[in-house]
Design a protein around this motif. Structure first.
Motif, PDB file in Angstrom:
ATOM      1  N   SER A 134       0.833  -1.201   0.000  1.00  0.00           N
ATOM      2  CA  SER A 134       0.000   0.000   0.000  1.00  0.00           C
ATOM      3  C   SER A 134       0.874   1.260   0.000  1.00  0.00           C
ATOM      4  CB  SER A 134      -0.919  -0.012   1.215  1.00  0.00           C
ATOM      5  OG  SER A 134      -1.596   1.206   1.353  1.00  0.00           O
ATOM      6  N   LYS A 135       1.894   1.262   0.833  1.00  0.00           N
ATOM      7  CA  LYS A 135       2.798   2.413   0.910  1.00  0.00           C
ATOM      8  C   LYS A 135       3.562   2.591  -0.409  1.00  0.00           C
ATOM      9  CE  LYS A 135       2.336   3.918   5.146  1.00  0.00           C
ATOM     10  NZ  LYS A 135       1.974   5.283   5.449  1.00  0.00           N
ATOM     11  N   MET A 136       3.995   1.481  -0.993  1.00  0.00           N
ATOM     12  CA  MET A 136       4.716   1.546  -2.266  1.00  0.00           C
ATOM     13  C   MET A 136       3.811   2.102  -3.373  1.00  0.00           C
ATOM     14  SD  MET A 136       7.878   0.547  -2.019  1.00  0.00           S
ATOM     15  CE  MET A 136       8.352  -0.041  -3.619  1.00  0.00           C
ATOM     16  N   LEU A 137       2.574   1.673  -3.394  1.00  0.00           N
ATOM     17  CA  LEU A 137       1.623   2.161  -4.384  1.00  0.00           C
ATOM     18  C   LEU A 137       1.397   3.657  -4.202  1.00  0.00           C
ATOM     19  CD1 LEU A 137      -0.351   1.617  -6.706  1.00  0.00           C
ATOM     20  CD2 LEU A 137      -2.076   1.067  -4.995  1.00  0.00           C
ATOM     21  N   LYS A 138       1.222   4.076  -2.955  1.00  0.00           N
ATOM     22  CA  LYS A 138       1.010   5.493  -2.670  1.00  0.00           C
ATOM     23  C   LYS A 138       2.231   6.315  -3.093  1.00  0.00           C
ATOM     24  CE  LYS A 138      -0.154   8.743   0.967  1.00  0.00           C
ATOM     25  NZ  LYS A 138      -0.380   8.965   2.384  1.00  0.00           N
ATOM     26  N   ALA A 139       3.426   5.819  -2.773  1.00  0.00           N
ATOM     27  CA  ALA A 139       4.653   6.523  -3.148  1.00  0.00           C
ATOM     28  C   ALA A 139       4.778   6.592  -4.666  1.00  0.00           C
ATOM     29  CB  ALA A 139       5.870   5.832  -2.539  1.00  0.00           C
ATOM     30  N   SER A 140       4.438   5.514  -5.330  1.00  0.00           N
ATOM     31  CA  SER A 140       4.496   5.485  -6.790  1.00  0.00           C
ATOM     32  C   SER A 140       3.531   6.497  -7.392  1.00  0.00           C
ATOM     33  CB  SER A 140       4.169   4.078  -7.293  1.00  0.00           C
ATOM     34  OG  SER A 140       4.158   4.032  -8.683  1.00  0.00           O
ATOM     35  N   GLN A 141       2.339   6.578  -6.844  1.00  0.00           N
ATOM     36  CA  GLN A 141       1.348   7.543  -7.329  1.00  0.00           C
ATOM     37  C   GLN A 141       1.820   8.975  -7.087  1.00  0.00           C
ATOM     38  OE1 GLN A 141      -2.047   6.165  -5.126  1.00  0.00           O
ATOM     39  NE2 GLN A 141      -2.740   4.806  -6.774  1.00  0.00           N
ATOM     40  N   GLU A 142       2.417   9.212  -5.925  1.00  0.00           N
ATOM     41  CA  GLU A 142       2.915  10.547  -5.614  1.00  0.00           C
ATOM     42  C   GLU A 142       4.062  10.929  -6.553  1.00  0.00           C
ATOM     43  OE1 GLU A 142       3.898  10.489  -1.453  1.00  0.00           O
ATOM     44  OE2 GLU A 142       1.800  10.588  -0.838  1.00  0.00           O
ATOM     45  N   MET A 143       4.925   9.966  -6.846  1.00  0.00           N
ATOM     46  CA  MET A 143       6.022  10.230  -7.768  1.00  0.00           C
ATOM     47  C   MET A 143       5.491  10.519  -9.167  1.00  0.00           C
ATOM     48  SD  MET A 143       8.991   7.567  -6.579  1.00  0.00           S
ATOM     49  CE  MET A 143       9.928   7.843  -8.041  1.00  0.00           C
ATOM     50  N   GLU A 144       4.488   9.793  -9.590  1.00  0.00           N
ATOM     51  CA  GLU A 144       3.883  10.019 -10.908  1.00  0.00           C
ATOM     52  C   GLU A 144       3.249  11.406 -10.962  1.00  0.00           C
ATOM     53  OE1 GLU A 144       2.723   9.437 -14.831  1.00  0.00           O
ATOM     54  OE2 GLU A 144       4.209   8.433 -13.611  1.00  0.00           O
ATOM     55  N   GLN A 145       2.567  11.775  -9.891  1.00  0.00           N
ATOM     56  CA  GLN A 145       1.948  13.104  -9.834  1.00  0.00           C
ATOM     57  C   GLN A 145       3.024  14.191  -9.866  1.00  0.00           C
ATOM     58  OE1 GLN A 145      -1.289  13.668 -10.032  1.00  0.00           O
ATOM     59  NE2 GLN A 145      -0.960  15.852 -10.025  1.00  0.00           N
TER      60      GLN A 145
END
Length: 95
Positions: A32-43
């Motif tokens: 979950s944290k990795m997905l959130k970090a990935s989304q934040e990086m994409e944003q």
């Protein structure tokens, strides 16, 4: 002796199930944290790309404005040279 071994096996099974459950829970949390970090990086990448595009556009406009001003300066310098020559010719004729 057999009873002790059975209890030990049962305890180990429970410990394993507890550890496995904890592992799955931590794995889910980490995913979950990795997905959130990935989304934040994409944003952040999207924002960065947008800012880069905007700055490139501004740079292009500024370069165009600078070329226009340089051309206007060249024209004014030529006009000044022409006026100086004209003035010098008039002064020479009047002298």
């Amino acid at each position: 002796n057999e009873g002790i071994l059975r209890r030990a096996i049962e305890t180990l099974k429970q410990d394993f199930e507890t550890s496995d459950s904890r592992y799955e829970s931590l794995k889910g949390h980490a995913d979950s944290k990795m997905l959130k970090a990935s989304q934040e990086m994409e944003q952040a990448r999207i924002v960065y790309d947008s800012e880069i595009a905007m700055l490139k556009s501004q740079l292009g406009r500024q370069e165009m404005q600078m070329r226009t001003l340089e051309q206007a300066l060249e024209i004014k310098n030529k006009e000044n040279e022409d006026l100086i020559l004209f003035s010098e010719e008039l002064i020479a004729k009047l002298s």
